[in-house]
Write an enzyme that holds these catalytic residues in place. Structure first.
Site, PDB file in Angstrom:
ATOM      1  N   GLU A  99       3.932   4.256   2.132  1.00  0.00           N
ATOM      2  CA  GLU A  99       3.754   5.709   2.024  1.00  0.00           C
ATOM      3  C   GLU A  99       3.870   6.265   3.433  1.00  0.00           C
ATOM      4  OE1 GLU A  99       3.857   7.098  -0.667  1.00  0.00           O
ATOM      5  OE2 GLU A  99       3.228   5.637  -2.149  1.00  0.00           O
ATOM      6  N   CYS A 155       0.397  14.027   5.643  1.00  0.00           N
ATOM      7  CA  CYS A 155       1.766  13.492   5.583  1.00  0.00           C
ATOM      8  C   CYS A 155       2.699  14.358   4.750  1.00  0.00           C
ATOM      9  CB  CYS A 155       1.761  12.063   5.053  1.00  0.00           C
ATOM     10  SG  CYS A 155       1.067  11.883   3.401  1.00  0.00           S
TER      11      CYS A 155
END
Length: 480
Positions: free
Chosen positions: A225, A259
């Site tokens: 990720e 993110c």
């Protein structure tokens, strides 16, 4: 020298502990390789109960690690998200675990085909500093749902949070099932090199490449990720007020240290000032002041603060126009609070348009046509998230069909990550694999194909010696 020697001894001790725990978990898995649905559900429920028991202590620890982060923000973005994700897994786990019956062709009858979902074994989880609770607990819940054991490597930049998580997890699990590891780069590198049955890493693209390279030595499957530059497109005819309000929330949460935060804005040429004026008003409504406002998060440490400041200065020296969104005109010296910096007149030589920003910096990139905006995105690495603001279904479909991103929110930011029944993950440089919901359960399970046959063996008809009979069979079933 004493401090350095002490730190080396501590790292060596943690490396030894890590190896011992890994061996212990491997042995424990072999002794109990297939936990029942009831056992897994019990583990998940106990994890949630512990999370709620320690919720205030955890949020207080995160606030300490950041020097300022809203308790409410941590509860919304981390505690609540984890609790809901666990509830979803508990509700659906029995159905996910149920073997899937598959078709058997007439050539192989009578027989039975099915796919069973088997735990992989021991899963490694590498956690970044920006959401230390969510990015430890959600992958852990996924690993437990799939019947695995797990070891969690926390970031060295969240020591207070790590301490509380260690205490919380030890209340619920034996270390042969769930263990937490701390340490700096040396420990992280060794952690990535262990022969995990699966490794989950959340962090930057650059470090993700290093982790994947380390995992490749053992052919360890990975879920990465990562991040990248997630665009927000304000389409022609979109409501500026609606778009800005939702972008402002998504960019301000955790001071942009997310993110999937909007990384840059694509908007129709000539609307730059309207965007900035609307943003100033919207931001001031949410955050009338910043310096002593506990709702507005500080930058996590001096290293990250210095990086952001240097990138803004790089843009300024290369000709950017910079608008600082500072409603109360405050002085932030002596703090790590950083107001949003809106960047205009950017160019490809500037760091702010090359690197993932991960903080309160927001370039504005004007476009002449929607096609050119789409080309701008497609000329760059595929992002972890993409945001589109338009109520026009035709525009929505065009952008969805012509761009790639890990996930998309239309007329919102961030919220796709909170949908329990949808996968979350990147594509290409923004990552690979998923660990949310059903897709996460599948990722951390071995989908084992099982072909079962009884006493009668139809396969005997294709055993040698071969003759004319086999050719007739081939023509009947395969060549027609």
């Amino acid at each position: 020298m004493v401090a350095t020697a002490t730190s080396l001894v501590a790292a060596d001790q943690e490396l030894q502990r890590m190896q011992q725990l890994f061996n212990q978990q491997q042995l424990a898995y072999r002794q109990h390789p297939l936990p029942t649905a009831a056992e897994r559900i019990s583990d998940l429920k106990r994890l949630k109960q512990a999370l709620l028991k320690y919720r205030t202590e955890l949020a207080t620890a995160v606030n300490e690690d950041f020097s300022c982060r809203s308790i409410d923000e941590t509860e919304i973005a981390e505690i609540m998200t984890c609790a809901q994700g666990i509830d979803y897994s508990v509700k659906h786990l029995k159905r996910w675990m149920k073997p899937s019956r598959r078709h058997v062709s007439m050539l192989f009858a009578p027989s039975h085909n099915h796919v069973m979902y088997q735990p992989l074994g021991v899963v490694g989880i590498m956690v970044p500093w920006n959401y230390p609770i969510q990015l430890a607990i959600l992958p852990l819940a996924t690993a437990l749902s799939a019947g695995n054991r797990a070891m969690i490597k926390m970031s060295e930049f969240t020591p207070a949070t790590n301490k509380v998580l260690q205490k919380m997890l030890s209340d619920v699990f034996n270390e042969s099932q769930v263990a937490l590891i701390e340490g700096e780069v040396e420990v992280s590198s060794a952690f990535a090199e262990l022969p995990w049955d699966h490794l989950i890493f959340t962090g930057s693209t650059a470090v993700g490449k290093i982790v994947m390279s380390a995992a490749a030595k053992n052919l360890t499957p990975v879920t990465l990720e990562l991040g990248g530059k997630s665009p927000a497109i304000i389409a022609p005819g979109a409501s500026m007020e609606d778009a800005v309000e939702r972008i402002c929330f998504g960019k301000s949460l955790n001071a942009g240290q997310t993110c999937i935060a909007p990384d840059y804005i694509l908007l129709p040429e000539g609307q730059e000032q309207t965007f900035i004026d609307t943003y100033q008003k919207t931001f001031a409504r949410m955050y009338p002041s910043l310096r002593d406002n506990s709702d507005y998060t500080a930058i996590v440490n001096q290293r990250q603060f210095g990086r952001l400041q240097s990138w803004v200065e790089d843009a300024r020296q290369k000709g950017a126009k910079i608008t600082v969104v500072n409603p109360a005109a405050e002085d932030f010296s002596g703090t790590r609070k950083m107001p949003l910096h809106i960047i205009e007149n950017g160019n490809a030589d500037m760091k702010v348009l090359q690197e993932e920003l991960f903080g309160p910096v927001l370039p504005v990139v004007p476009y002449k046509t929607l096609d050119s905006a789409i080309d701008y995105i497609n000329d760059r690495d595929r992002p972890l998230a993409l945001y589109l603001f338009s109520y026009d279904k035709a525009i929505q479909n065009t952008v969805l069909q012509r761009t790639h991103a890990g996930g998309v929110s239309i007329n919102d930011t961030l919220m796709h990550i909170a949908q329990d029944d949808m996968p979350f993950g990147g594509v290409g440089p923004s990552g690979m694999g998923h660990y949310h919901g059903k897709e996460g359960f599948i990722a951390l399970s071995k989908a084992k194909a099982v072909h079962r046959k009884g006493k009668f063996n139809s396969g005997q008809f294709i055993y040698p010696p071969y003759g004319n009979g086999i050719q007739k069979l081939i023509k009947k079933f395969f060549i027609r």
